[in-house]
Motif scaffolding. Structure first.
Motif, PDB file in Angstrom:
ATOM      1  N   ASN A  73      -5.710   4.214  20.134  1.00 15.31           N
ATOM      2  CA  ASN A  73      -6.151   5.470  19.642  1.00 15.31           C
ATOM      3  C   ASN A  73      -5.265   6.567  19.828  1.00 15.31           C
ATOM      4  OD1 ASN A  73      -8.788   4.951  18.120  1.00 15.31           O
ATOM      5  ND2 ASN A  73      -9.501   3.963  20.163  1.00 15.31           N
ATOM      6  N   GLN A  74      -4.442   6.442  21.063  1.00 10.44           N
ATOM      7  CA  GLN A  74      -3.950   7.587  21.487  1.00 10.44           C
ATOM      8  C   GLN A  74      -2.643   7.697  20.704  1.00 10.44           C
ATOM      9  OE1 GLN A  74      -4.788   9.505  24.195  1.00 10.44           O
ATOM     10  NE2 GLN A  74      -2.859  10.495  23.966  1.00 10.44           N
ATOM     11  N   VAL A  75      -2.066   6.391  20.397  1.00 12.79           N
ATOM     12  CA  VAL A  75      -0.700   6.854  19.689  1.00 12.79           C
ATOM     13  C   VAL A  75      -1.197   6.942  18.178  1.00 12.79           C
ATOM     14  CG1 VAL A  75       0.515   5.276  21.254  1.00 12.79           C
ATOM     15  CG2 VAL A  75      -0.597   4.123  19.132  1.00 12.79           C
ATOM     16  N   TRP A  76      -1.986   6.438  17.712  1.00 15.83           N
ATOM     17  CA  TRP A  76      -2.465   6.840  16.265  1.00 15.83           C
ATOM     18  C   TRP A  76      -2.840   8.348  16.145  1.00 15.83           C
ATOM     19  CZ3 TRP A  76      -5.976   2.901  13.238  1.00 15.83           C
ATOM     20  CH2 TRP A  76      -6.027   3.221  12.111  1.00 15.83           C
ATOM     21  N   GLY A  77      -3.985   8.908  17.318  1.00 12.76           N
ATOM     22  CA  GLY A  77      -4.088   9.988  17.394  1.00 12.76           C
ATOM     23  C   GLY A  77      -2.912  11.017  17.470  1.00 12.76           C
TER      24      GLY A  77
ATOM     25  N   LEU B 299       0.734  -1.266   0.061  1.00 13.15           N
ATOM     26  CA  LEU B 299       0.013  -0.093   0.090  1.00 13.15           C
ATOM     27  C   LEU B 299       0.762   1.351   0.129  1.00 13.15           C
ATOM     28  CD1 LEU B 299      -2.894   1.169   0.361  1.00 13.15           C
ATOM     29  CD2 LEU B 299      -2.684   1.206   2.609  1.00 13.15           C
ATOM     30  N   LYS B 300       2.025   1.332   0.851  1.00  8.84           N
ATOM     31  CA  LYS B 300       2.854   2.415   1.007  1.00  8.84           C
ATOM     32  C   LYS B 300       3.498   2.764  -0.521  1.00  8.84           C
ATOM     33  CE  LYS B 300       7.154   4.253   3.191  1.00  8.84           C
ATOM     34  NZ  LYS B 300       8.070   3.831   4.224  1.00  8.84           N
ATOM     35  N   GLN B 301       3.770   1.582  -1.160  1.00  5.85           N
ATOM     36  CA  GLN B 301       4.539   1.669  -2.511  1.00  5.85           C
ATOM     37  C   GLN B 301       3.589   2.048  -3.598  1.00  5.85           C
ATOM     38  OE1 GLN B 301       6.590  -1.921  -3.907  1.00  5.85           O
ATOM     39  NE2 GLN B 301       7.020  -1.031  -5.933  1.00  5.85           N
ATOM     40  N   TYR B 302       2.372   1.612  -3.349  1.00  6.85           N
ATOM     41  CA  TYR B 302       1.248   2.222  -4.254  1.00  6.85           C
ATOM     42  C   TYR B 302       1.125   3.652  -4.086  1.00  6.85           C
ATOM     43  CZ  TYR B 302      -3.620   2.909  -5.816  1.00  6.85           C
ATOM     44  OH  TYR B 302      -4.619   3.527  -6.445  1.00  6.85           O
ATOM     45  N   ALA B 303       0.891   4.148  -2.896  1.00  9.38           N
ATOM     46  CA  ALA B 303       0.777   5.627  -2.616  1.00  9.38           C
ATOM     47  C   ALA B 303       1.840   6.241  -3.248  1.00  9.38           C
ATOM     48  CB  ALA B 303       0.705   5.925  -1.254  1.00  9.38           C
ATOM     49  N   GLU B 304       3.172   5.959  -2.983  1.00 10.91           N
ATOM     50  CA  GLU B 304       4.200   6.704  -3.559  1.00 10.91           C
ATOM     51  C   GLU B 304       4.198   6.512  -5.167  1.00 10.91           C
ATOM     52  OE1 GLU B 304       7.605   4.554  -1.794  1.00 10.91           O
ATOM     53  OE2 GLU B 304       7.248   5.459   0.262  1.00 10.91           O
ATOM     54  N   GLU B 305       3.987   5.643  -5.799  1.00  9.79           N
ATOM     55  CA  GLU B 305       3.932   5.400  -7.319  1.00  9.79           C
ATOM     56  C   GLU B 305       2.843   6.538  -7.837  1.00  9.79           C
ATOM     57  OE1 GLU B 305       3.624   1.158  -8.153  1.00  9.79           O
ATOM     58  OE2 GLU B 305       5.454   1.045  -7.576  1.00  9.79           O
ATOM     59  N   ASN B 306       1.463   6.630  -7.084  1.00 11.90           N
ATOM     60  CA  ASN B 306       0.617   7.196  -7.567  1.00 11.90           C
ATOM     61  C   ASN B 306       0.504   8.827  -6.845  1.00 11.90           C
ATOM     62  OD1 ASN B 306      -1.363   5.227  -9.387  1.00 11.90           O
ATOM     63  ND2 ASN B 306      -0.396   4.020  -7.553  1.00 11.90           N
ATOM     64  N   HIS B 307       1.363   9.220  -6.307  1.00  2.42           N
ATOM     65  CA  HIS B 307       1.832  10.327  -5.823  1.00  2.42           C
ATOM     66  C   HIS B 307       0.469  10.895  -4.885  1.00  2.42           C
ATOM     67  CE1 HIS B 307       4.779  10.733  -8.926  1.00  2.42           C
ATOM     68  NE2 HIS B 307       3.820  10.230 -10.041  1.00  2.42           N
ATOM     69  N   PHE B 308       0.175   9.749  -3.937  1.00  2.28           N
ATOM     70  CA  PHE B 308      -0.691  10.055  -2.868  1.00  2.28           C
ATOM     71  C   PHE B 308       0.342  10.172  -1.648  1.00  2.28           C
ATOM     72  CE2 PHE B 308      -3.854   7.211  -5.413  1.00  2.28           C
ATOM     73  CZ  PHE B 308      -4.280   8.402  -5.822  1.00  2.28           C
ATOM     74  N   THR B 309      -0.072  10.993  -0.671  1.00  2.00           N
ATOM     75  CA  THR B 309       0.414  11.150   0.564  1.00  2.00           C
ATOM     76  C   THR B 309       0.424   9.971   1.652  1.00  2.00           C
ATOM     77  OG1 THR B 309       0.316  13.641   0.658  1.00  2.00           O
ATOM     78  CG2 THR B 309       0.769  12.570   2.894  1.00  2.00           C
ATOM     79  N   TYR B 310       1.450   9.379   2.148  1.00  2.00           N
ATOM     80  CA  TYR B 310       1.123   8.184   2.727  1.00  2.00           C
ATOM     81  C   TYR B 310       1.576   8.602   4.085  1.00  2.00           C
ATOM     82  CZ  TYR B 310       1.675   3.315   4.310  1.00  2.00           C
ATOM     83  OH  TYR B 310       1.662   2.311   5.450  1.00  2.00           O
ATOM     84  N   LEU B 311       0.584   8.322   5.230  1.00  6.13           N
ATOM     85  CA  LEU B 311       0.916   8.569   6.726  1.00  6.13           C
ATOM     86  C   LEU B 311       1.261   7.327   7.356  1.00  6.13           C
ATOM     87  CD1 LEU B 311      -1.948  11.200   7.059  1.00  6.13           C
ATOM     88  CD2 LEU B 311       0.542  11.535   6.394  1.00  6.13           C
ATOM     89  N   ASN B 312       2.524   7.073   7.613  1.00  7.85           N
ATOM     90  CA  ASN B 312       2.749   5.731   8.262  1.00  7.85           C
ATOM     91  C   ASN B 312       2.785   5.793   9.953  1.00  7.85           C
ATOM     92  OD1 ASN B 312       3.799   3.436   8.808  1.00  7.85           O
ATOM     93  ND2 ASN B 312       6.070   3.885   8.009  1.00  7.85           N
ATOM     94  N   HIS B 313       1.623   6.064  10.483  1.00  7.22           N
ATOM     95  CA  HIS B 313       1.281   6.056  11.573  1.00  7.22           C
ATOM     96  C   HIS B 313       1.855   4.949  12.578  1.00  7.22           C
ATOM     97  CE1 HIS B 313      -2.203   3.253  12.169  1.00  7.22           C
ATOM     98  NE2 HIS B 313      -2.368   3.752  10.801  1.00  7.22           N
ATOM     99  N   TRP B 314       2.225   3.724  11.993  1.00  6.68           N
ATOM    100  CA  TRP B 314       2.881   2.453  12.716  1.00  6.68           C
ATOM    101  C   TRP B 314       4.272   2.838  13.345  1.00  6.68           C
ATOM    102  CZ3 TRP B 314       2.496  -2.868   9.741  1.00  6.68           C
ATOM    103  CH2 TRP B 314       1.129  -3.367   9.514  1.00  6.68           C
ATOM    104  N   GLU B 315       4.819   4.105  12.567  1.00  4.05           N
ATOM    105  CA  GLU B 315       6.028   4.525  13.310  1.00  4.05           C
ATOM    106  C   GLU B 315       5.716   4.607  14.770  1.00  4.05           C
ATOM    107  OE1 GLU B 315       7.004   7.737  11.189  1.00  4.05           O
ATOM    108  OE2 GLU B 315       7.762   6.792   9.510  1.00  4.05           O
ATOM    109  N   ASN B 316       4.507   5.014  15.330  1.00  2.00           N
ATOM    110  CA  ASN B 316       4.243   5.580  16.589  1.00  2.00           C
ATOM    111  C   ASN B 316       3.660   4.425  17.295  1.00  2.00           C
ATOM    112  OD1 ASN B 316       4.680   8.014  17.782  1.00  2.00           O
ATOM    113  ND2 ASN B 316       2.398   8.526  18.070  1.00  2.00           N
ATOM    114  N   TRP B 317       3.781   3.232  16.928  1.00  2.00           N
ATOM    115  CA  TRP B 317       3.205   1.859  17.544  1.00  2.00           C
ATOM    116  C   TRP B 317       4.452   1.173  18.172  1.00  2.00           C
ATOM    117  CZ3 TRP B 317      -2.221   0.216  17.549  1.00  2.00           C
ATOM    118  CH2 TRP B 317      -3.059   1.143  16.879  1.00  2.00           C
TER     119      TRP B 317
END
Length: 264
Positions: free
Chosen positions: A247-251, A205-223
């Protein structure tokens, strides 16, 4: 006698002059001058300009097209339609991360800038979204900004990642056709402890976002890491949505992104 009358008239005239003079002076000092009115208008204009500068600073992490939309909306005093959409991992209750984000956006940018909608299609997959044409209700909201969790966890083990990405393309095309210029941001659902195939689908999904020029928000970094047992505490028992901790870390991740403060 005549002298008394003259004196009385003089006294009356003096008193009348004092009263008239008092009311004239009171009216004069209470009536704002043109210069005062102009100065007040300039002060208001300056205060609004400073407030707009602050709000534009909050948006410094955002894509350039979104920043421009915010600048234009502030200048023209118009609202932007901000739609948050996804599966059950996008909870609509008051304790969910979307409400936390909404609260911070309204607090930072003011009530008048964003019209925020939260849409949770809990058990849907990308297939069912297309078959039921659920994208129509999103298109009808005329989003200027769409924050989309594209049902990737619901699709896991059911649809297949290739079909998921193809379906996402069709869903977004339908929304874009109805709303040219919509700014689209993609994000995954919550992580799962010990998952093997799901993280690979999220990478796709991340690669798809990059290839199609959509902003990708990788909130997994906070988990916590997906191999860390503590991650179990961040999702509900059935693993369908984030727990209070989740919900706290995602938010927190999204708030930091959308509302940049000093040092961020």
């Amino acid at each position: 006698m005549k002298k008394r009358i003259i004196v009385s008239n003089v006294v009356v005239l003096c008193i009348a002059s004092i009263i008239v003079g008092h009311f004239y002076w009171k009216q004069k000092i209470s009536k704002p001058t043109a210069a005062h009115v102009e100065s007040s208008a300039e002060n208001i204009k300056e205060d609004n300009s400073k407030q707009n500068d602050t709000r534009e600073d909050y948006a410094k992490n955002l894509p350039e097209d979104v920043q421009k939309k915010i600048q234009t909306a502030l200048k023209e005093e118009k609202q932007l339609n901000f739609v948050i959409w996804g599966s059950e991992s996008v909870p609509s209750d008051q304790n969910g991360w979307p409400e936390k984000l909404k609260k911070e956006l309204l607090s930072a940018y003011g009530d008048e800038l964003f019209n925020i909608s939260i849409v949770s299609d809990a058990e849907e997959t990308t297939h069912s979204v297309l078959n039921k044409k659920l994208y129509k209700k999103i298109a009808d909201k005329k989003p200027d900004i769409l924050l989309f969790e594209p049902f990737i966890l619901n699709d896991n083990g059911v649809v297949g990642i290739d079909n998921t990405l193809s379906n996402i393309t069709d869903i977004l095309r339908k929304i874009q056709e109805a709303n040219p210029g919509v700014s689209i941001m993609l994000q995954p659902a919550h992580p799962l402890y010990g998952a093997k195939f799901y993280p690979k689908e999220v990478d796709a999904l991340k690669q798809y976002a990059e290839e199609n020029h959509f902003t990708y928000l990788n909130h997994w970094e906070n988990w916590p890491d997906k191999e860390d047992e503590q991650l179990k505490q961040y999702v509900t028992e059935d693993r369908s949505k984030p727990s209070e901790k989740g919900n706290q870390v995602w938010g927190e991740y999204l708030i930091k992104y959308f509302v940049a403060k000093d040092g961020q």
